[in-house]
Enzyme design. Structure first.
Site, mmCIF file in Angstrom:
data_model
loop_
_atom_site.group_PDB
_atom_site.id
_atom_site.type_symbol
_atom_site.label_atom_id
_atom_site.label_comp_id
_atom_site.label_asym_id
_atom_site.label_seq_id
_atom_site.Cartn_x
_atom_site.Cartn_y
_atom_site.Cartn_z
ATOM 1 C CB CYS A 258 43.068 36.529 35.942
ATOM 2 S SG CYS A 258 44.464 35.783 36.834
ATOM 3 C CE LYS A 261 45.772 41.595 37.857
ATOM 4 N NZ LYS A 261 46.988 41.748 36.963
#
Length: 434
Positions: A258, A261
Site C-alpha cells: 500500500c 503505491k
C-alpha cells in the site's frame, strides 16, 4: 439489519477478507476469482493467505450457507444487490495506479448487473475512478460508490470487524446509505461524502502514515548522532494525544502493498493538479535513504567503517516479509535492504517464519533460504534482523553465539532486548539507541 445479496470480485487480501467478514455479519456473499484452482480450494475452505482468523471465517461462512465461491465475475453478479470490486490496482508506469483490471471487470459485467444494484470500488483507486467506472458501465440504473478499505495485513479480519471509521462516497445519497448500512452492526463512525473525497481519504491517510514513519526514522538517525535514545524520545512524543503512539517505531523503511503505491499515486494526483507536493516527495526520498543507511550500519558493525567492504562477507538475515504476521513480500523493506547488501558483495543466508527453503520466488534470488534461524546464523559475521517477528526475541542467543563466526547483531527493528543479546556475548547495534 437488512440482509443483502453481495458479490465480491477478487479474492486477494481485500476481497477474501471483505467477503468472509460481510458473510459473518449475516449477508449472503458470492466471491469470484479468475483462478480456477484457487476457487476450488476456497470452496473446500482452504485459504492460502496467511491472515489470522480468515480461514475460520471462510469455513464458518461456507458451513452457514452464506459464503460461496465461483469462477469468473459474471457468475457472481447474477441477482446481486451490491457488487464489490476488490481487484488489484498495481503501481503502473510513472507511479500512477493501473486500473486495467478494474476496467476489464466492468466491461465484462456491465450489461449483466441487475437493475438498481450498487457497484462499490473497494480497491484503492485514484480520485475520479468512481466517475470513470460509472462512465464505463453507462447505466442510469446502477450507482457507483467509493468505499475504501483500511485493512492492515496480519490484522485484516480484526480491522474489518473493528474499524476506526467507515467511509462511503457517492453523489447519490440513497446508494451511499445502502452501502453504509452493510456495516451497521459494527457501530463504527461513518463518513458519508462525495466519491472524490472518499477516494482521496485513503491516499491522504496512507501518505500521512508514510510521512510519520519517515519522520521517526530521521529522528532515530539524529539520536545516533546526538547520543539520545529513540525509545525514550518516541515514548515522550506518543503521550501527546495529537501525535499518538502508533507508527513511531523506527525500522529499515516502510513498504508493503500500500504505502509505496499510494505515495507514488499521490504524487501523480498532485502533478495532475499542478501542485508540487514536496512533503510527499521528501517522504519517499527519506525512505529510500533509510534503506541505504541500514547497509551503512551493517558495514560499520562488521568492518568498523561506514564505507567498509562487505565483499564475500557472510550475513545471516532474520525476516524477509514486509512485516511480521504475513507471508507478503511485495515491496518488502527487508528484501530491499537484502538486495543492497547483495549488491555490496555480501553472501546472504535468510530465515523467515512464513517462508520455506523450497520457496521459489524472484524476490528471493541471491538469498540462501533455510528453515531454521540457527542454521541461518552458522558461520556468519553478523546477524541482521530485518522483520519484526516476535519469535526472534525468544531465540536462544547463547546457542546462536556458538555457531556464528562473529557475535554481531544489527537490529534494524529495535526488536530484541539488548541486555539479553549482550549477555549471550553479542555486540548489539540498533537504531537511535544509546
Amino acid at each position: 439489519m437488512f440482509v443483502r445479496r453481495i458479490a465480491v470480485i477478487g479474492t486477494g487480501y481485500v476481497g477474501l477478507t471483505t467477503g468472509a467478514c460481510l458473510a459473518s455479519l449475516g449477508h449472503h456473499v458470492v466471491c469470484a476469482d479468475v483462478d480456477a484452482d484457487k476457487v476450488k480450494r476456497l470452496c473446500a475452505g482452504e485459504v492460502d493467505i496467511l491472515e489470522p482468523g480468515l480461514a475460520e471465517l471462510v469455513s464458518e461462512g461456507i458451513a452457514a450457507g452464506r459464503l460461496s465461491f465461483v469462477l469468473g465475475a459474471p457468475a457472481a453478479v447474477e441477482g446481486a444487490e451490491v457488487v464489490f470490486l476488490c481487484v488489484p490496482t498495481p503501481m503502473g508506469v510513472g507511479g500512477v495506479a493501473d486500473l486495467s483490471i478494474v476496467e476489464s471487470v466492468i466491461e465484462e459485467v456491465g450489461t449483466l448487473l441487475p437493475a438498481g444494484c450498487v457497484v462499490v470500488n473497494k480497491s484503492t483507486v485514484p480520485v475520479g475512478s468512481a466517475q470513470r467506472t460509472a462512465e464505463l458501465i453507462e447505466r442510469d440504473d446502477v450507482a457507483v460508490v467509493s468505499n475504501p478499505e483500511f485493512l492492515r495485513e496480519g490484522s485484516a479480519v480484526h480491522d474489518f470487524l473493528n474499524p476506526d471509521r467507515i467511509v462511503v462516497g457517492c453523489d447519490q445519497q440513497d446508494a451511499a446509505e445502502r452501502v453504509a448500512a452493510l456495516y451497521a452492526r459494527l457501530g463504527a463512525p461513518t463518513v458519508l461524502t462525495d466519491a472524490a473525497s472518499a477516494e482521496l481519504v485513503k491516499y491522504a491517510a496512507n501518505c500521512f502514515l508514510a510521512m510519520k514513519l519517515s519522520y521517526v526514522n530521521a529522528i532515530a538517525e539524529l539520536c545516533d548522532r546526538l547520543g539520545a535514545d529513540i525509545s525514550d524520545v518516541t515514548e515522550g512524543m506518543g503521550y501527546d494525544k495529537r501525535i499518538g503512539q502508533a507508527f513511531l517505531q523506527p525500522g529499515p523503511g516502510w513498504g508493503g502493498s500500500c504505502l509505496p503505491k499510494d505515495t507514488s499515486a499521490m504524487l501523480q494526483l498532485a502533478d495532475a493538479a499542478d501542485f508540487e507536493f514536496r512533503l510527499i516527495r521528501a517522504t519517499i526520498d527519506t525512505n529510500n535513504r533509510q534503506r541505504q543507511r541500514m547497509v551503512e550500519k551493517v558495514r560499520l558493525a562488521v568492518t568498523g567503517k561506514r564505507g567498509g567492504s562487505l565483499s564475500k562477507v557472510r550475513l545471516g538475515v532474520l525476516g524477509l516479509t514486509f512485516k511480521a504476521g504475513t507471508d507478503d513480500l511485495r515491496d518488502s523493506p527487508a528484501l530491499a535492504v537484502a538486495a543492497l547488501l547483495r549488491q555490496a558483495g555480501a553472501k546472504l543466508v535468510g530465515y523467515d517464519p512464513a517462508l520455506r527453503s523450497g520457496d521459489v520466488r524472484a524476490d528471493l534470488d541471491g538469498i540462501t533460504l533455510v528453515d531454521d534461524p540457527y542454521q541461518a546464523a552458522e558461520g556468519v559475521e553478523a546477524v541482521v534482523v530485518l522483520t519484526e517477528w516476535a519469535e526472534f526475541r525468544s531465540l536462544d542467543w547463547s546457542k546462536l553465539a556458538g555457531v556464528v563466526a562473529r557475535p554481531v547483531v544489527v537490529d534494524t527493528r529495535n526488536l530484541l532486548d539488548p541486555d539479553v543479546v549482550r549477555r549471550a556475548g553479542f555486540e548489539w547495534n540498533g537504531l537511535g539507541r544509546r
